[in-house]
Scaffold this motif. Structure first.
Motif, PDB file in Angstrom:
ATOM      1  N   ASN A 115       1.014  -1.874  -0.061  1.00 26.83           N
ATOM      2  CA  ASN A 115      -0.118   0.243   0.223  1.00 26.83           C
ATOM      3  C   ASN A 115       0.753   0.889  -0.158  1.00 26.83           C
ATOM      4  OD1 ASN A 115      -2.834  -1.327   0.252  1.00 26.83           O
ATOM      5  ND2 ASN A 115      -2.080  -1.670   2.524  1.00 26.83           N
ATOM      6  N   GLY A 116       1.906   0.951  -0.437  1.00 27.72           N
ATOM      7  CA  GLY A 116       2.456   2.758  -0.718  1.00 27.72           C
ATOM      8  C   GLY A 116       3.589   2.644   0.590  1.00 27.72           C
TER       9      GLY A 116
ATOM     10  N   GLU B 275       6.174  -5.317   6.259  1.00 29.41           N
ATOM     11  CA  GLU B 275       5.233  -5.976   5.777  1.00 29.41           C
ATOM     12  C   GLU B 275       6.217  -8.127   5.685  1.00 29.41           C
ATOM     13  OE1 GLU B 275       3.541  -6.003   2.474  1.00 29.41           O
ATOM     14  OE2 GLU B 275       3.106  -3.688   3.004  1.00 29.41           O
ATOM     15  N   GLN B 276       7.497  -7.308   5.500  1.00 28.38           N
ATOM     16  CA  GLN B 276       8.227  -8.934   5.480  1.00 28.38           C
ATOM     17  C   GLN B 276       9.496  -8.494   5.086  1.00 28.38           C
ATOM     18  OE1 GLN B 276       8.069 -11.235   2.051  1.00 28.38           O
ATOM     19  NE2 GLN B 276       6.203  -9.266   0.972  1.00 28.38           N
ATOM     20  N   LYS B 277      10.439  -9.361   5.586  1.00 30.42           N
ATOM     21  CA  LYS B 277      12.194  -9.209   5.264  1.00 30.42           C
ATOM     22  C   LYS B 277      12.007  -8.894   3.540  1.00 30.42           C
ATOM     23  CE  LYS B 277      13.217 -12.146   9.144  1.00 30.42           C
ATOM     24  NZ  LYS B 277      14.640 -13.433   9.023  1.00 30.42           N
ATOM     25  N   GLY B 278      13.264  -8.391   3.286  1.00 35.53           N
ATOM     26  CA  GLY B 278      13.404  -7.770   2.290  1.00 35.53           C
ATOM     27  C   GLY B 278      13.320  -7.155   1.631  1.00 35.53           C
ATOM     28  N   MET B 279      12.378  -5.882   1.913  1.00 37.69           N
ATOM     29  CA  MET B 279      11.802  -4.486   0.756  1.00 37.69           C
ATOM     30  C   MET B 279      12.796  -3.523   1.083  1.00 37.69           C
ATOM     31  SD  MET B 279       8.297  -5.440   3.337  1.00 37.69           S
ATOM     32  CE  MET B 279       7.407  -4.730   0.959  1.00 37.69           C
ATOM     33  N   VAL B 280      12.033  -2.660  -0.302  1.00 33.49           N
ATOM     34  CA  VAL B 280      12.591  -1.006   0.742  1.00 33.49           C
ATOM     35  C   VAL B 280      11.087  -0.958   1.579  1.00 33.49           C
ATOM     36  CG1 VAL B 280      13.121  -1.023  -1.840  1.00 33.49           C
ATOM     37  CG2 VAL B 280      10.722  -0.566  -1.903  1.00 33.49           C
ATOM     38  N   GLU B 281      11.933   0.948   1.403  1.00 34.34           N
ATOM     39  CA  GLU B 281      11.335   1.525   2.833  1.00 34.34           C
ATOM     40  C   GLU B 281      11.949   3.234   3.076  1.00 34.34           C
ATOM     41  OE1 GLU B 281       8.333   2.874   3.480  1.00 34.34           O
ATOM     42  OE2 GLU B 281       7.738   1.391   4.512  1.00 34.34           O
ATOM     43  N   VAL B 282      11.722   3.860   3.205  1.00 32.91           N
ATOM     44  CA  VAL B 282      12.035   5.494   3.832  1.00 32.91           C
ATOM     45  C   VAL B 282      11.604   5.415   5.003  1.00 32.91           C
ATOM     46  CG1 VAL B 282      11.933   7.506   3.408  1.00 32.91           C
ATOM     47  CG2 VAL B 282      11.449   5.901   1.161  1.00 32.91           C
TER      48      VAL B 282
ATOM     49  N   PHE C  99      11.344  -5.593 -12.388  1.00 35.99           N
ATOM     50  CA  PHE C  99       9.957  -4.614 -12.861  1.00 35.99           C
ATOM     51  C   PHE C  99       9.424  -5.091 -11.258  1.00 35.99           C
ATOM     52  CE2 PHE C  99       6.234  -2.930 -14.758  1.00 35.99           C
ATOM     53  CZ  PHE C  99       6.321  -1.694 -14.141  1.00 35.99           C
ATOM     54  N   ASN C 100       9.802  -4.617  -9.901  1.00 39.59           N
ATOM     55  CA  ASN C 100       9.023  -4.865  -9.161  1.00 39.59           C
ATOM     56  C   ASN C 100       7.956  -3.634  -8.626  1.00 39.59           C
ATOM     57  OD1 ASN C 100      10.179  -7.701  -8.640  1.00 39.59           O
ATOM     58  ND2 ASN C 100      11.647  -7.411  -6.904  1.00 39.59           N
ATOM     59  N   GLY C 101       8.966  -2.723  -8.398  1.00 40.59           N
ATOM     60  CA  GLY C 101       8.183  -1.593  -8.208  1.00 40.59           C
ATOM     61  C   GLY C 101       7.364  -0.521  -9.147  1.00 40.59           C
ATOM     62  N   ASP C 102       6.448  -0.087  -8.933  1.00 39.64           N
ATOM     63  CA  ASP C 102       5.681   0.891 -10.173  1.00 39.64           C
ATOM     64  C   ASP C 102       5.222   2.124  -9.292  1.00 39.64           C
ATOM     65  OD1 ASP C 102       5.205   2.174 -12.525  1.00 39.64           O
ATOM     66  OD2 ASP C 102       3.535   0.981 -12.592  1.00 39.64           O
ATOM     67  N   VAL C 103       5.418   3.485  -9.683  1.00 38.85           N
ATOM     68  CA  VAL C 103       4.830   4.386  -9.049  1.00 38.85           C
ATOM     69  C   VAL C 103       3.900   5.467 -10.085  1.00 38.85           C
ATOM     70  CG1 VAL C 103       5.696   7.033  -8.021  1.00 38.85           C
ATOM     71  CG2 VAL C 103       7.236   5.380  -8.140  1.00 38.85           C
ATOM     72  N   ALA C 104       2.186   5.375  -8.996  1.00 36.00           N
ATOM     73  CA  ALA C 104       1.111   5.911  -9.921  1.00 36.00           C
ATOM     74  C   ALA C 104       1.256   7.371  -9.351  1.00 36.00           C
ATOM     75  CB  ALA C 104       0.358   4.427  -9.495  1.00 36.00           C
ATOM     76  N   ALA C 105       0.063   8.144 -10.526  1.00 33.21           N
ATOM     77  CA  ALA C 105       0.423   8.998 -10.457  1.00 33.21           C
ATOM     78  C   ALA C 105      -1.510   9.033  -9.574  1.00 33.21           C
ATOM     79  CB  ALA C 105      -0.446   9.417 -11.667  1.00 33.21           C
TER      80      ALA C 105
ATOM     81  N   GLY D 271       2.852   7.652  -5.760  1.00 33.22           N
ATOM     82  CA  GLY D 271       2.074   6.400  -4.852  1.00 33.22           C
ATOM     83  C   GLY D 271       3.354   5.014  -5.673  1.00 33.22           C
ATOM     84  N   LEU D 272       3.902   4.707  -4.405  1.00 38.72           N
ATOM     85  CA  LEU D 272       4.882   3.401  -4.677  1.00 38.72           C
ATOM     86  C   LEU D 272       3.417   2.007  -5.013  1.00 38.72           C
ATOM     87  CD1 LEU D 272       7.663   2.026  -5.286  1.00 38.72           C
ATOM     88  CD2 LEU D 272       7.741   1.805  -2.956  1.00 38.72           C
ATOM     89  N   ARG D 273       3.859   1.158  -6.153  1.00 32.91           N
ATOM     90  CA  ARG D 273       3.170   0.307  -5.617  1.00 32.91           C
ATOM     91  C   ARG D 273       4.236  -0.568  -5.783  1.00 32.91           C
ATOM     92  NH1 ARG D 273       0.627   3.673  -2.775  1.00 32.91           N
ATOM     93  NH2 ARG D 273      -1.474   3.914  -3.176  1.00 32.91           N
ATOM     94  N   PRO D 274       3.773  -2.109  -5.974  1.00 34.07           N
ATOM     95  CA  PRO D 274       3.970  -3.721  -6.310  1.00 34.07           C
ATOM     96  C   PRO D 274       3.524  -3.499  -7.713  1.00 34.07           C
ATOM     97  CG  PRO D 274       3.154  -3.827  -3.951  1.00 34.07           C
ATOM     98  CD  PRO D 274       2.215  -2.231  -4.551  1.00 34.07           C
TER      99      PRO D 274
END
Length: 444
Positions: free
Chosen positions: A244-245, A270-277, A358-364, A387-390
């Protein structure tokens, strides 16, 4: 550890790395301040929509008129000087140039520039991470087809984060999380170029002195750039993105091992192996101690008792369980560090980060209630944020990538906080950027 000596050797041999640059804005100007001091790199040409502005920026950081006064690219190549003009196609086609730096910050135009450079057998260092976020994997595939190198820009946070992830994995560690810092409060999502300096931390006077672009800086503040850069990190490292971003968990540099671990173990993931800020502000707006706002980080795991004992024996800072630790850089120096990419690509034939999936996408995402007929103005503007989304979920839902949300008209009203979809806009399907994105969707 040998890039500087290798550059010096190229200078001594009269064979510097020969480059061209498209765009001379803030990032490019920072690079210009450094490259003039490196004899192992010859900047043959700069192409900018406003050559006068490019020359002004070069003078601003110490270049002399004689240094950038070459009347043509040919003359620049022969005399060791630099030509400034507005013809990017001539620049990417010039036989003396080996590497092209795409530095415009305009994602749709950047796609044309990058593919044009590939077509002439040029390696590309892409500073315009907005383009990488919505079709970086496709650009990497096109570079492979052209047998050239496509690289992220060292100095920007994605490449620096990839460097830390690579360090951890090369040491044999499992990467739990990686990312960057940011000054974040939920209300910043509504920020516009008119309000950015009220929150950023730089006065309007200093912003004008530094020739800072308020729309560009607002793209950081409103969450667009953190989403863009996190997407680029995920696609280069294979790390996952939050469903959910970005959550922007609060913490400083020394808190990372505790907050960037799974929820099941007391953290925010949410789980191991993720990007975050990591946010440098509490929800009440108070600064956290020893923040990592301008930096990058990686959290890694001591999954065995032996590793955890080593952490203890060498006084490594860990989370409260002793299982996770982190490495971080508190600062990134943006264009001042870009020569590292030039040296890495030009001397080692190695990118400083490149999309491998192609794991991450950024929606408007609508920044306010938007009416049919309004024109979207891209990242950092008045209409949408990122908004970052899978990627799989974003593509399945038909979300419009933020990188394509530039000067397109809405066909339907969009409520505040809702994603914009391809079906909601009038978009030119003949552009190279649109077609490349759609091709990439078929790859995944």
């Amino acid at each position: 550890m040998n890039l500087f000596s290798m550059m010096n050797k190229r200078a001594e041999d009269g064979n510097p790395i020969r480059i061209g640059m498209i765009g001379a804005g803030k990032f490019g100007t920072m690079f210009l301040s450094q490259v003039r001091k490196l004899a192992g790199i010859h900047l043959i040409g700069v192409a900018d929509l406003s050559p006068a502005s490019a020359r002004s920026n070069m003078e601003f950081v110490g270049w002399t008129g004689e240094q950038f006064g070459a009347v043509s690219l040919d003359a620049a190549a022969q005399t060791g000087t630099t030509h400034v003009g507005d013809d990017w196609q001539a620049l990417v086609a010039h036989p003396a140039i080996d590497i092209v730096i795409e530095c415009t910050g305009a994602p749709v135009a950047a796609i044309d520039h990058i593919l044009g450079a590939f077509g002439h057998g040029k390696h590309v260092i892409n500073v315009t991470v907005e383009a990488d976020a919505f079709c970086g994997y496709a650009l990497a595939r096109k570079a492979e087809e052209a047998r050239v190198i496509y690289s992220m820009a060292y100095g920007d946070q994605p490449a620096l984060t990839c460097d830390l992830v690579d360090w951890a994995r090369s040491c044999g560690f499992n990467v739990t999380a990686a990312g960057r810092g940011h000054k974040w409060l939920p209300e910043f999502r509504k920020s516009t170029p008119e309000t950015v300096w009220d929150h950023w931390g730089v006065s309007r006077e200093k912003a004008e002195r530094g020739r800072l672009n308020p729309k560009m800086f607002n793209s950081f503040l409103d969450g667009s750039k953190p989403a863009i850069e996190s997407s680029a990190i995920a696609n280069a490292t294979g790390l996952l993105v939050p469903a959910n971003g970005l959550q922007f968990p609060v913490g400083g540099a020394e808190d990372l091992a505790n907050i960037m671990r799974p929820v099941s173990e007391g953290g925010a993931l949410e789980q191991k192996g993720m990007v975050e800020v990591a946010s440098s502000l509490t929800l009440e707006g108070e600064p956290v101690p020893y923040d990592v706002r301008q930096g990058v980080w990686v959290v890694f795991e001591g999954e065995t008792e032996y590793l955890r004992n080593c952490f203890q024996e060498y006084l490594v800072r860990t989370d409260d369980s002793g299982r996770y630790s982190s490495l971080y850089k508190r600062w990134h120096l943006i264009g001042l560090e870009l020569p590292v990419s030039v040296a890495s690509v030009g001397l080692r034939g190695e990118p400083t980060g490149v999309a491998r999936c192609f794991n991450g996408d950024v929606a408007a995402i609508a920044k306010r209630d938007l009416a049919a007929g309004e024109i979207l103005d891209g990242e950092g503007g008045y209409t949408v944020t990122g908004g970052l989304r899978p990627a799989q979920a974003s593509v399945a839902a038909g979300y419009l990538p933020l990188g394509l949300a530039h000067n397109v008209k809405l066909k339907h009203a969009i409520a505040d906080g809702e994603p914009v979809r391809f079906e909601d806009v009038e978009i030119d399907e003949t552009t190279t950027a649109y077609k490349l994105r759609k091709w990439m969707e078929t790859l995944s």
